[in-house]
Write an enzyme that holds these catalytic residues in place. Structure first.
Site: not given
Ligand SMILES: [Zn+2]
Length: 263
Positions: A135-136
């Protein structure tokens, strides 16, 4: 701050918009305002990351937690490069910071950080930790920080033109300059979050991590919510909507996951 005369401000704004202007998201196809050049944003991020590693204690690279984060990141990175080839030239690095707060980040240019709080308090499985990292990384390859900076810069240029035209006082102009700096610390927009969820799910699936872990991860986060809950939630506002969107997206990435794992 010196307020530029109108023709200069307009020329500057025009030149920046023409040379950089818009970009198209490599996965979702969304059109993005990208005035801040990638090389410049990466340089800023590298500087910020090295300052952070000097100021905050990190686990040694040989620590099992560091090795675990590195192993997972190294599986995600080739998938990031596959969708965004420029990321092949980034100085990828991951570290575990000794910090009790439940948080994680990936800066422009591939600098990843996971707090010990994320590992100790959430106790993520490898599949779940992969979802955090993916996600990052998705935020980073989507250029979300650059996009926020670009939006802030446009506002600043708008104000420069306005102050030249209407003679806004110096304080307003100085405030405008701060906007560009502050943009970096602002939480991502809801749209950026959904985009990072979608792209992160894809990267993790292609790296062989179970997409269902995205849902169980957010459920764990939610269970720790409330006062003193995960700091990650303050920059990643959670909701049952988010979990529902992830659940809806899982079937579309399951073929990628099966291909990667041979299951
Ligand atoms: Zn985020």
């Amino acid at each position: 701050m010196r307020v530029p005369r109108l023709p200069m401000a307009v020329t500057l704004a025009g030149a920046l918009l023409v040379t950089a202007g818009c970009a198209t998201h490599p996965v979702t196809g969304r059109s993005q305002l990208m005035i801040m050049p990638e090389g410049q944003a990466n340089q800023m991020a590298y500087q910020a990351y090295s300052q952070m590693t000097e100021q905050k204690p990190t686990l040694p690279a040989s620590h099992p937690a560091s090795q675990r984060v590195q192993r997972i990141t190294q599986r995600i990175v080739p998938q990031a490069i596959r969708v965004y080839p420029q990321a092949g030239g980034w100085q990828w690095e991951s570290r575990v910071f000794r910090d009790d707060s439940v948080n994680a980040f990936a800066m422009a240019g591939g600098k990843v950080g996971i707090n010990t709080g994320m590992l100790d308090k959430i106790q993520p499985s490898d599949d779940e930790l992969a979802q955090v990292i993916a996600h990052e990384v998705a935020h980073a390859l989507s250029g979300h920080t650059r996009e926020k900076m670009s939006m802030a810069m446009t506002q600043q240029m708008g104000l420069s033109v306005a102050s030249a035209l209407g003679g806004l006082d110096g304080r307003t102009a100085a405030m405008a300059q701060q906007v560009a700096t502050v943009a970096v610390d602002l939480p991502f927009s809801r749209r950026m979050e959904l985009e990072a969820d979608e792209v992160g799910l894809l990267l993790a699936a292609r790296a062989g991590y179970d997409p269902h872990a995205a849902v169980s991860l957010w459920q764990k986060m939610q269970a720790r919510g409330g006062g003193g809950g995960p700091e990650w939630l303050s920059t990643h506002p959670n909701s049952s909507n988010r979990i529902q969107a992830l659940e809806r997206a899982i079937p579309s990435v399951m073929p990628e996951y099966r291909r990667a794992t041979g299951r």
